[in-house]
Design an enzyme around this catalytic site. Structure first.
Site, PDB file in Angstrom:
ATOM      1  N   CYS A  86     -41.852  44.815 -63.219  1.00  0.00           N
ATOM      2  CA  CYS A  86     -42.923  44.937 -62.230  1.00  0.00           C
ATOM      3  C   CYS A  86     -44.297  45.022 -62.914  1.00  0.00           C
ATOM      4  O   CYS A  86     -44.733  44.064 -63.520  1.00  0.00           O
ATOM      5  CB  CYS A  86     -42.653  46.124 -61.304  1.00  0.00           C
ATOM      6  SG  CYS A  86     -43.694  46.111 -59.849  1.00  0.00           S
ATOM      7  N   HIS A 176     -37.422  45.170 -59.271  1.00  0.00           N
ATOM      8  CA  HIS A 176     -36.872  46.362 -59.946  1.00  0.00           C
ATOM      9  C   HIS A 176     -35.360  46.237 -60.133  1.00  0.00           C
ATOM     10  O   HIS A 176     -34.602  46.544 -59.205  1.00  0.00           O
ATOM     11  CB  HIS A 176     -37.190  47.620 -59.135  1.00  0.00           C
ATOM     12  CG  HIS A 176     -38.632  47.990 -59.194  1.00  0.00           C
ATOM     13  ND1 HIS A 176     -39.140  48.824 -60.164  1.00  0.00           N
ATOM     14  CD2 HIS A 176     -39.682  47.598 -58.435  1.00  0.00           C
ATOM     15  CE1 HIS A 176     -40.441  48.944 -59.990  1.00  0.00           C
ATOM     16  NE2 HIS A 176     -40.799  48.209 -58.942  1.00  0.00           N
ATOM     17  N   GLU A 178     -33.511  48.156 -61.747  1.00  0.00           N
ATOM     18  CA  GLU A 178     -32.896  49.488 -61.905  1.00  0.00           C
ATOM     19  C   GLU A 178     -32.487  50.124 -60.581  1.00  0.00           C
ATOM     20  O   GLU A 178     -31.732  51.083 -60.560  1.00  0.00           O
ATOM     21  CB  GLU A 178     -33.848  50.419 -62.685  1.00  0.00           C
ATOM     22  CG  GLU A 178     -35.132  50.848 -61.959  1.00  0.00           C
ATOM     23  CD  GLU A 178     -36.258  49.818 -62.039  1.00  0.00           C
ATOM     24  OE1 GLU A 178     -35.976  48.630 -62.265  1.00  0.00           O
ATOM     25  OE2 GLU A 178     -37.429  50.208 -61.837  1.00  0.00           O
TER      26      GLU A 178
END
Ligand code: XMP
Length: 520
Positions: A86, A176, A178
């Site tokens: 990001c 993202h 994660e």
């Protein structure tokens, strides 16, 4: 901060994202040691041989706000692979001569990325599909790629959703990977670690335990530490971790408020004092709590009274131990972020949570919070690694104010006794039916209304018992658990037939929000 030089690692440079700890968690899950360092503190000299890969986190900043002195471009020029996420992706492009501008369409939430070219980063990421669902959260985007970068995938709004510079081993993703909403996101992180950084697994729960023990020893030295033990998962794991780290220099204080679950005090003393041989001070303060709560019916007042009295009692006993310098607390990572919104401002207060937060200031103590970067399930794993029993580790959460907030209206000895029994039967039934571990939290509550019933041809006029059982990820949102009719019949019969004082059982089917998990 000095970084660990001994263990090969992934270095996460933090730009203030709310997900930075989640990146670290994913790296840990893949069996790799990682360290987080702020972009303001990182220096070129930190780039020693142990750093095998760098992740640049997301963040609320704009790339043009990053002061060149706070982030040295040379850090990324050490022949170490870099993954920018990001904002990290934007800064990676910007530092290499690309351009970043405000997006025409801001992207928050789910989006699709479409494969454009092959890359090691996306090996087995797309599978046999051309697109994957990812989670975006950005207002700016890369508008011009730097020299020698190529596009790996694009979304409708971001042409450069995944990019790479294969020679320099620079990779950037606008979304993202994660967060769990990104489909197969962990695969991207795994590819970066194993295929690109070529680092070998070196981090297990046992390593984590040993590292935490080492950190506690370094932090407290030869000083004494006190800890408020409640018997819940977090305080139990902290106490046992400190027990392993500093043994008898740890003093645990367990306050029986009289508002605990049935037999809880007996189990805590049995486990921690007898089995684990800790210095445990058991304080029976049932009468004191009951006296202070007499005729109080306002939920916030109850919470305040209990919190303050708890601190007073804890302090009273802690003072008897000479030369204490530290207070250990089972703060977890979600506890740290819960009090802050994304922008760092306070969220509105729904309930005053009871904890021992007021103590360190009052008693001039320093905090030891060894779990503050861990998530609940990681704490549970750590507990098992520390030889705590499965029973302790997988218990449902129990609030500090205890049964007081499951008993709207005034609190009496008689009502506590009735509630303890009802809760005990409910929890026991969940265990007997193999449901306990499918449910995130369950409890019985006693409502301050009496209703009419009939038992053996006689009229009864007794309390209403409410059962609550919820599924949840983290307690922030929740849904009710759907029981089979046979279970509900059986538990309602058991409670009404066995407990004098209850003649009706109801089940709470509200979710959170709009309700909360506890009644008060
Ligand atoms: P609510 O009722 O806010 O609860 O939806 C969310 C979770 O927090 C627990 N809870 C507390 N835990 N001290 C605690 O340690 C408190 O004062 C407290 N109040 C609520 C609740 O049991 C649920 O798991």
């Amino acid at each position: 901060m000095s970084l660990d030089q001994n263990l090969n690692k992934i270095l996460i440079i933090d730009f203030g994202s709310q997900f930075t700890q989640l990146i670290a968690r994913r790296v840990r899950e893949l069996g790799i040691f990682s360290e987080i360092i702020s972009h303001k503190k990182i220096r070129l000299k930190d780039m020693n041989n142990s750093v095998k890969g760098i992740v640049l986190s997301g963040g609320p900043l704009n790339v043009y706000q990053i002061n060149k002195y706070s982030f040295d471009k040379k850090i990324l020029q050490q022949n170490i692979p870099v993954l920018g996420i990001c904002f990290g992706h934007q800064i990676l492009s910007k530092l290499n001569g690309g351009k970043v501008r405000q997006s025409k369409h801001r992207e928050f939430g789910l989006a699709k990325v479409y494969k454009k070219n092959n890359s090691l980063l996306t090996s087995n990421f797309f599978g046999n599909k051309k697109s994957k669902q990812v989670w975006m959260s950005h207002a700016d985007q890369v508008s011009k790629l730097p020299k020698n970068f190529k596009v790996v995938a694009s979304s409708t709004n971001s042409k450069f959703a995944i990019v790479e510079n294969k020679i320099k081993k620079y990779y950037g993703v606008q979304f993202h990977p994660e967060v769990t909403h990104t489909e197969n996101g962990k695969k991207l992180i795994s590819n970066f670690i194993f295929l690109i950084c070529k680092i070998k697994s070196n981090w297990s729960s046992e390593d984590q335990k040993n590292q935490l023990i080492k950190d506690v020893r370094i932090q407290v030295g030869t000083n004494k530490v006190i800890c408020a033990l409640s018997g819940g998962v977090d305080s139990s794991v902290v106490a046992q971790l400190l027990n392993k780290a500093i043994g008898k220099k740890l003093y645990c204080i367990f306050v029986n408020t009289g508002l605990l679950r049935k037999n809880e005090e007996v189990q805590v003393v049995q486990t921690f004092k007898k089995r684990l041989k800790m210095n445990l001070i058991y304080v029976n303060a049932e009468k004191e709590f009951l006296k202070k709560l007499k005729n109080v019916f306002d939920p916030e007042k109850k919470r305040k009274i209990i919190g303050n009295l708890f601190i007073k009692i804890f302090e009273r006993y802690a003072k008897k131990i000479k030369n204490v310098k530290f207070l250990a607390q089972g703060t977890l990572y979600p506890d740290l972020i819960e009090s802050k919104s994304v922008t760092g401002s306070q969220t509105s207060k729904i309930k005053s949570h009871h904890n021992v937060g007021g103590l360190p200031k009052k008693m001039n103590l320093k905090l030891v919070e060894p779990l503050k970067f861990l998530f609940k399930d990681e704490v549970r794993k750590l507990g098992l690694e520390l030889n705590l029993s499965k029973e302790i580790i997988s218990r449902h959460p129990f609030p500090g104010p205890g049964l007081a907030i499951r008993m709207p209206g005034i609190i009496t000895k008689e009502k506590i006794k009735i509630l303890k029994e009802a809760d005990y039967y409910f929890i026991q039934a969940l265990k007997d039916y193999g449901l306990y571990h499918k449910i995130w939290q369950a409890y019985a509550a006693l409502l301050p209304v009496k209703t009419v019933g009939v038992m053996g041809d006689n009229r009864t006029y007794e309390y209403l018992c409410l059962l609550r059982a919820i599924t949840s990820e983290d307690g922030m949102t929740a849904d009710y658990y759907e029981f089979k009719k046979s279970f509900m019949q059986s538990i309602s019969n058991k409670i009404v037939n066995s407990i004098r004082g209850i003649n009706r059982v109801v089940y709470d089917v509200t979710s959170k929000p709009p309700s909360t998990i506890e009644l008060e």
